[in-house]
Write an enzyme that holds these catalytic residues in place. Structure first.
Site, PDB file in Angstrom:
ATOM      1  N   ARG A  34      -1.795  20.902  -4.238  1.00 36.72           N
ATOM      2  CA  ARG A  34      -0.847  20.096  -3.460  1.00 36.72           C
ATOM      3  C   ARG A  34      -0.180  19.051  -4.367  1.00 36.72           C
ATOM      4  O   ARG A  34      -0.889  18.296  -5.052  1.00 36.72           O
ATOM      5  CB  ARG A  34      -1.605  19.388  -2.324  1.00 36.72           C
ATOM      6  CG  ARG A  34      -0.800  18.384  -1.541  1.00 36.72           C
ATOM      7  CD  ARG A  34       0.198  19.066  -0.650  1.00 36.72           C
ATOM      8  NE  ARG A  34       0.864  18.115   0.241  1.00 36.72           N
ATOM      9  CZ  ARG A  34       1.905  18.432   0.988  1.00 36.72           C
ATOM     10  NH1 ARG A  34       2.401  19.664   0.953  1.00 36.72           N
ATOM     11  NH2 ARG A  34       2.448  17.536   1.779  1.00 36.72           N
ATOM     12  N   GLN A  92      -9.389  14.395   5.262  1.00 37.26           N
ATOM     13  CA  GLN A  92      -8.530  13.301   4.760  1.00 37.26           C
ATOM     14  C   GLN A  92      -7.732  13.750   3.536  1.00 37.26           C
ATOM     15  O   GLN A  92      -6.539  13.469   3.427  1.00 37.26           O
ATOM     16  CB  GLN A  92      -9.425  12.093   4.421  1.00 37.26           C
ATOM     17  CG  GLN A  92      -8.654  10.835   4.065  1.00 37.26           C
ATOM     18  CD  GLN A  92      -7.886  10.265   5.250  1.00 37.26           C
ATOM     19  OE1 GLN A  92      -8.194  10.558   6.400  1.00 37.26           O
ATOM     20  NE2 GLN A  92      -6.853   9.494   4.965  1.00 37.26           N
ATOM     21  N   THR A 140     -30.237  28.251  21.236  1.00 36.20           N
ATOM     22  CA  THR A 140     -29.480  29.170  20.386  1.00 36.20           C
ATOM     23  C   THR A 140     -29.950  30.596  20.712  1.00 36.20           C
ATOM     24  O   THR A 140     -31.150  30.872  20.667  1.00 36.20           O
ATOM     25  CB  THR A 140     -29.707  28.822  18.890  1.00 36.20           C
ATOM     26  OG1 THR A 140     -29.346  27.452  18.713  1.00 36.20           O
ATOM     27  CG2 THR A 140     -28.860  29.695  17.978  1.00 36.20           C
ATOM     28  N   LEU A 163     -37.448  24.663  23.126  1.00 36.21           N
ATOM     29  CA  LEU A 163     -38.200  23.416  23.215  1.00 36.21           C
ATOM     30  C   LEU A 163     -37.433  22.418  24.092  1.00 36.21           C
ATOM     31  O   LEU A 163     -37.965  21.873  25.057  1.00 36.21           O
ATOM     32  CB  LEU A 163     -38.404  22.825  21.802  1.00 36.21           C
ATOM     33  CG  LEU A 163     -39.085  21.456  21.745  1.00 36.21           C
ATOM     34  CD1 LEU A 163     -40.546  21.560  22.176  1.00 36.21           C
ATOM     35  CD2 LEU A 163     -39.003  20.873  20.321  1.00 36.21           C
ATOM     36  N   GLU A 180     -32.447  20.043  15.580  1.00 39.07           N
ATOM     37  CA  GLU A 180     -33.791  20.021  14.965  1.00 39.07           C
ATOM     38  C   GLU A 180     -34.195  18.599  14.577  1.00 39.07           C
ATOM     39  O   GLU A 180     -34.796  18.366  13.526  1.00 39.07           O
ATOM     40  CB  GLU A 180     -33.861  20.994  13.779  1.00 39.07           C
ATOM     41  CG  GLU A 180     -33.716  22.427  14.261  1.00 39.07           C
ATOM     42  CD  GLU A 180     -34.181  23.464  13.259  1.00 39.07           C
ATOM     43  OE1 GLU A 180     -35.134  23.209  12.523  1.00 39.07           O
ATOM     44  OE2 GLU A 180     -33.593  24.556  13.259  1.00 39.07           O
ATOM     45  N   GLY A 208      -4.682  15.669   4.273  1.00 39.59           N
ATOM     46  CA  GLY A 208      -3.616  15.022   5.041  1.00 39.59           C
ATOM     47  C   GLY A 208      -3.416  15.751   6.368  1.00 39.59           C
ATOM     48  O   GLY A 208      -4.384  16.196   6.995  1.00 39.59           O
ATOM     49  N   GLY A 209      -2.180  15.916   6.780  1.00 41.24           N
ATOM     50  CA  GLY A 209      -1.866  16.578   8.061  1.00 41.24           C
ATOM     51  C   GLY A 209      -2.385  18.004   8.112  1.00 41.24           C
ATOM     52  O   GLY A 209      -2.742  18.514   9.179  1.00 41.24           O
TER      53      GLY A 209
HETATM   54  C1  FAD Z   1     -25.631  23.732  19.048  1.00 39.01           C
HETATM   55  C2  FAD Z   1     -27.036  23.344  19.371  1.00 39.01           C
HETATM   56  C3  FAD Z   1     -28.072  24.254  19.176  1.00 39.01           C
HETATM   57  C4  FAD Z   1     -29.384  23.907  19.540  1.00 39.01           C
HETATM   58  N1  FAD Z   1     -30.377  24.857  19.430  1.00 39.01           N
HETATM   59  C5  FAD Z   1     -31.605  24.577  19.950  1.00 39.01           C
HETATM   60  C6  FAD Z   1     -32.591  25.611  20.037  1.00 39.01           C
HETATM   61  O1  FAD Z   1     -32.372  26.759  19.626  1.00 39.01           O
HETATM   62  N2  FAD Z   1     -33.800  25.296  20.595  1.00 39.01           N
HETATM   63  C7  FAD Z   1     -34.081  24.045  21.067  1.00 39.01           C
HETATM   64  O2  FAD Z   1     -35.183  23.850  21.556  1.00 39.01           O
HETATM   65  N3  FAD Z   1     -33.161  23.034  20.986  1.00 39.01           N
HETATM   66  C8  FAD Z   1     -31.930  23.286  20.455  1.00 39.01           C
HETATM   67  N4  FAD Z   1     -30.980  22.293  20.412  1.00 39.01           N
HETATM   68  C9  FAD Z   1     -31.304  20.966  20.922  1.00 39.01           C
HETATM   69  C10 FAD Z   1     -31.387  19.875  19.859  1.00 39.01           C
HETATM   70  O3  FAD Z   1     -32.519  20.042  19.073  1.00 39.01           O
HETATM   71  C11 FAD Z   1     -31.343  18.520  20.611  1.00 39.01           C
HETATM   72  O4  FAD Z   1     -30.027  18.363  21.096  1.00 39.01           O
HETATM   73  C12 FAD Z   1     -31.748  17.360  19.726  1.00 39.01           C
HETATM   74  O5  FAD Z   1     -33.105  17.406  19.420  1.00 39.01           O
HETATM   75  C13 FAD Z   1     -31.430  15.998  20.397  1.00 39.01           C
HETATM   76  O6  FAD Z   1     -31.921  15.944  21.713  1.00 39.01           O
HETATM   77  P1  FAD Z   1     -30.951  15.455  22.899  1.00 39.01           P
HETATM   78  O7  FAD Z   1     -29.689  16.258  22.776  1.00 39.01           O
HETATM   79  O8  FAD Z   1     -31.685  15.543  24.169  1.00 39.01           O
HETATM   80  O9  FAD Z   1     -30.585  13.967  22.559  1.00 39.01           O
HETATM   81  P2  FAD Z   1     -31.471  12.654  22.907  1.00 39.01           P
HETATM   82  O10 FAD Z   1     -32.870  12.847  22.491  1.00 39.01           O
HETATM   83  O11 FAD Z   1     -31.197  12.271  24.328  1.00 39.01           O
HETATM   84  O12 FAD Z   1     -30.805  11.585  21.948  1.00 39.01           O
HETATM   85  C14 FAD Z   1     -29.607  10.864  22.251  1.00 39.01           C
HETATM   86  C15 FAD Z   1     -29.444   9.789  21.178  1.00 39.01           C
HETATM   87  O13 FAD Z   1     -30.531   8.853  21.265  1.00 39.01           O
HETATM   88  C16 FAD Z   1     -31.144   8.726  19.995  1.00 39.01           C
HETATM   89  N5  FAD Z   1     -32.576   8.461  20.149  1.00 39.01           N
HETATM   90  C17 FAD Z   1     -33.478   9.120  20.923  1.00 39.01           C
HETATM   91  N6  FAD Z   1     -34.705   8.617  20.744  1.00 39.01           N
HETATM   92  C18 FAD Z   1     -34.588   7.634  19.803  1.00 39.01           C
HETATM   93  C19 FAD Z   1     -35.508   6.736  19.182  1.00 39.01           C
HETATM   94  N7  FAD Z   1     -36.822   6.770  19.447  1.00 39.01           N
HETATM   95  N8  FAD Z   1     -35.029   5.854  18.269  1.00 39.01           N
HETATM   96  C20 FAD Z   1     -33.709   5.811  17.985  1.00 39.01           C
HETATM   97  N9  FAD Z   1     -32.792   6.636  18.527  1.00 39.01           N
HETATM   98  C21 FAD Z   1     -33.230   7.536  19.426  1.00 39.01           C
HETATM   99  C22 FAD Z   1     -30.896  10.059  19.306  1.00 39.01           C
HETATM  100  O14 FAD Z   1     -31.032   9.945  17.910  1.00 39.01           O
HETATM  101  C23 FAD Z   1     -29.466  10.343  19.752  1.00 39.01           C
HETATM  102  O15 FAD Z   1     -28.574   9.661  18.931  1.00 39.01           O
HETATM  103  C24 FAD Z   1     -29.661  22.612  20.026  1.00 39.01           C
HETATM  104  C25 FAD Z   1     -28.623  21.672  20.190  1.00 39.01           C
HETATM  105  C26 FAD Z   1     -27.329  22.032  19.901  1.00 39.01           C
HETATM  106  C27 FAD Z   1     -26.235  21.025  20.156  1.00 39.01           C
END
Ligand code: FAD
Length: 380
Positions: free
Chosen positions: A268, A336, A158, A125, A363, A339-340
């Site tokens: 500990r 925390q 993923t 997605l 997600e 500790g170390g």
């Molecule tokens: C290890 C890993 C595995 C993943 N696996 C998959 C997968 O299998 N398939 C897939 O499709 N995706 C996958 N993802 C993607 C993941 O779902 C997205 O990273 C996530 O949805 C956030 O999107 P972004 O990284 O583009 O952040 P952004 O959407 O750019 O967000 C950046 C920041 O802005 C904030 N923000 C954005 N819009 C708003 C709003 N309207 N109000 C307030 N705050 C907001 C967000 O909360 C965040 O803090 C994976 C990500 C990682 C790191």
């Protein structure tokens, strides 16, 4: 109201815990260090039914409930959150999308090998320019003759390299906005489908995360899942259920971090006593144990609603938000209390601390969960 797990569920918890302790625990740090995605574990996970947890037995699945699913993910995450993430992405995203929206022929072709664990699923997605605002995607599927031709790229996928079967969302009618997005099922090795860069991650390092590139990837209409234009609505439904999996993963990780802190503080000694005898440590252990239990109950309630066939958008978002946030606090405090020793790789604390952050991001970030919750509350 009955809060007790059935005998089968208690047995399931014991078997998955034993599997995680014997087959995973000894390798966790090596996999993490090498960013090794342990594909060799998949046949063993499949033997336990963990590659097709909730899919009907007629499609090769284990036919378990959503509550059972939580138990499985929790127990894997307690030992290695990376493996739990891979199992959740396979079951709860890629394979689930097919199970929910594919026609019978597509289910036989794609779901059966996935549910049996003979194939691995991915779900695409997110894109470089669209994460939280998933409908702003740019990947297109254009009609050409009788086929669809897909172009674009997907980010943070993923199993983007290792998946045999990928579900990807693409725009089929830009003018219709979110209602112009459709879902396609693709298979590794198809022309025009390629894995891009493998991400070098802070945590969840044993779960493979890669870019997926689509360049003139030509597919027949038989690759579309459900109707044209339904891809985004399908996505929201997949995520409603998928979030229960991330909530369960958070509960399992928080439980692991709490247990590590409890065990460490009991042995500990400082100032001539076990540090667990200090009131400040006891208060924090009590807080974390209580929060983990509250998160578990929220998660099981969302899963129970799913098992009843009832709507769980609100409950799954609440469970995901609460469980992931308390897991971050449990993992931080676990470091925390060490500790170390919490800062070095000889103890599990530092790994929980690195792994946990994904849970408030993947997600749907915590901010997006709050939007989903508020929308549900205000619509009520
Ligand atoms: C290890 C890993 C595995 C993943 N696996 C998959 C997968 O299998 N398939 C897939 O499709 N995706 C996958 N993802 C993607 C993941 O779902 C997205 O990273 C996530 O949805 C956030 O999107 P972004 O990284 O583009 O952040 P952004 O959407 O750019 O967000 C950046 C920041 O802005 C904030 N923000 C954005 N819009 C708003 C709003 N309207 N109000 C307030 N705050 C907001 C967000 O909360 C965040 O803090 C994976 C990500 C990682 C790191």
């Amino acid at each position: 109201m009955d809060f007790a797990l059935t005998e089968e569920q208690q047995l399931l918890r014991r078997s998955v815990r034993e599997f995680a302790e014997t087959e995973m625990r000894p390798h966790v740090m090596d996999w993490d260090e090498a960013q090794h995605f342990p594909q060799e574990l998949l046949p063993k996970l499949a033997e336990l039914g963990l590659m097709g947890i909730q899919f009907p037995e007629r499609y090769g699945g284990a036919g378990m409930s959503a509550v059972d699913y939580c138990i499985c993910i929790e127990e894997l995450a307690r030992v290695d959150p990376s493996v739990a993430l891979s199992v959740a992405a396979h079951n709860g995203l890629g394979a689930a999308h097919i199970a929910m929206f594919a026609n019978e022929e597509q289910k036989q072709k794609y779901l059966v090998p996935l549910a049996k664990g003979e194939a691995l699923a991915a779900w695409g997605l997110t894109e470089p320019g669209s994460g939280s605002d998933a409908a702003a995607m740019r990947t297109v599927a254009a009609k050409d003759g009788g086929c669809w031709v897909l172009n674009g790229s997907k980010m943070f996928i993923t199993h983007g390299t290792s998946a045999d079967t990928l579900v990807v969302m693409a725009i089929t009618d830009r003018a219709k906005g979110a209602k112009g997005i459709s879902a396609f099922v693709l298979q590794r090795g198809m022309g025009g489908l390629q894995a891009g860069k493998k991400e070098d991650k802070l945590g969840m390092r044993a779960s493979e995360t890669t870019e997926v590139i689509l360049q003139n990837c030509r597919v027949s209409p038989a690759h579309m899942l459900g109707d044209e234009g339904q891809g985004f609505i399908q996505t929201l439904q997949v995520l409603d259920a998928g979030r229960i999996g991330i909530a369960a993963l958070s509960v399992g990780l928080a439980q692991g971090a709490y247990e590590a802190a409890r065990n460490y503080t009991a042995q500990r000694t400082q100032f001539g006593r076990a540090i667990a005898s200090f009131p400040s440590i006891q208060e924090r252990l009590s807080e974390h144990a209580s929060r983990v239990e509250a998160a578990r109950l929220l998660t099981y309630k969302a899963a129970w609603l799913k098992d009843q066939g009832r709507r769980m958008t609100l409950d799954s978002a609440m469970a995901k938000l609460y469980a992931s946030e308390i897991a971050v606090r449990a993992a931080e405090d676990c470091v925390q209390m060490h500790g170390g020793y919490g800062f070095v790789k000889d103890y599990p604390a530092e790994k929980y601390f690195r792994d946990v952050k994904l849970l408030t991001i993947g997600e749907g970030t915590s901010e997006i969960q709050r939007l989903v919750i508020a929308r549900q509350l205000l619509a009520a």
